[in-house]
Design an enzyme around this catalytic site. Sequence first.
Site, PDB file in Angstrom:
ATOM      1  CE  LYS A  38      -3.748  -2.268   2.431  1.00 17.67           C
ATOM      2  NZ  LYS A  38      -4.302  -2.815   3.711  1.00 17.67           N
ATOM      3  CD  GLN A  82      -3.348  -4.540   6.862  1.00 19.25           C
ATOM      4  OE1 GLN A  82      -3.250  -3.505   6.138  1.00 19.25           O
ATOM      5  NE2 GLN A  82      -3.902  -5.756   6.607  1.00 19.25           N
ATOM      6  CG  ASP A 105      -9.684  -0.357   5.167  1.00 15.98           C
ATOM      7  OD1 ASP A 105      -9.426  -0.799   4.047  1.00 15.98           O
ATOM      8  OD2 ASP A 105      -9.067  -0.957   6.144  1.00 15.98           O
TER       9      ASP A 105
END
Length: 270
Positions: A38, A82, A105
């Site tokens: 990422k 994460q 997200d």
Amino acid sequence: MESVGGRVTLCNARGVTPTLAVVLVGEDPASEVYVRNKGKKAAQLGIATRDHRLPDATTTEALLAVVATLNADPEVDGILVQLPLPGHVDEQAVLLAVDPAKDVDGFHPANLGRLVIGSPVFIPCTPQGCMLLLESAGVDPAGKRALVIGRSTIVGKPVAQLLVAAHATVTIAHSRTVDLPAEVARAEIVIAAVGRPRFVQGEWLAQGATVIDVGINRLPTGKLCGDVAFDSARERVGAITPVPGGVGPMTIACLMGNVVLAAERRAKIV
Ligand code: NAD
């Protein structure tokens, strides 16, 4: 449509650098790889990243304090925590603490709820990627029978919702589904998000079906493979996404798109 890079330039012209804060707790090797990928993609596109690497022993309270600081920072457009978090951390409490306006997200309950009513703030990245892959294959879900295998909150349920919004007739299969091969045989679009290597057999698939393979499974040899038996499937299907490749890179691209969308909102471009 403007490319993500082009949209970054437009933000920059208004004095805004799209910025993603990444929170990584512990040393899960797969998470390390995802976070590194990422970061690389963000750098290529001119998106700034701020890494917050915290030790495995970090408490829920300490993590909530980090999230609160990032929520309050006007220069942070997106916050990515994460997953998975270490077992002792209250994952739901942490996801709930992220400001929905920075939840790139799309996992916050407010954002998932808005997805259901058809006015999403951010579309979760993997489901969004699946829909873009269908579009790029020239497959319009309208009126088609779509089967989603898997009912997780991050993939199965939201992708099913997006397919409904795109006018498909949607079935969700899961671990209690009685006759999965029969469900697969009826489907014109199959989205596999199970997490079992080569679980969906090529022979189950209808001729000409479109298959999006979300699974990322590591074989004992160290090689990655999907949830669909690719070699037998490709004989029958109209189109199928490979693993690795396919949904993985598309997910990262959609994450970057969401960060830039947040920055465009800050820059009052949208
Ligand atoms: P999960 O473990 O949360 O959910 C798996 C789902 O599979 C469950 O809903 C379960 O009901 C279903 N399932 C289990 N056994 C089944 C069976 N025998 N028949 C039918 N359904 C069954 O997993 P997840 O987080 O949704 O991830 C699924 C896969 O996708 C994993 O391999 C994961 O690594 C991968 N993934 C990839 C990306 C990407 O960017 N490409 C993103 C997220 C997840």
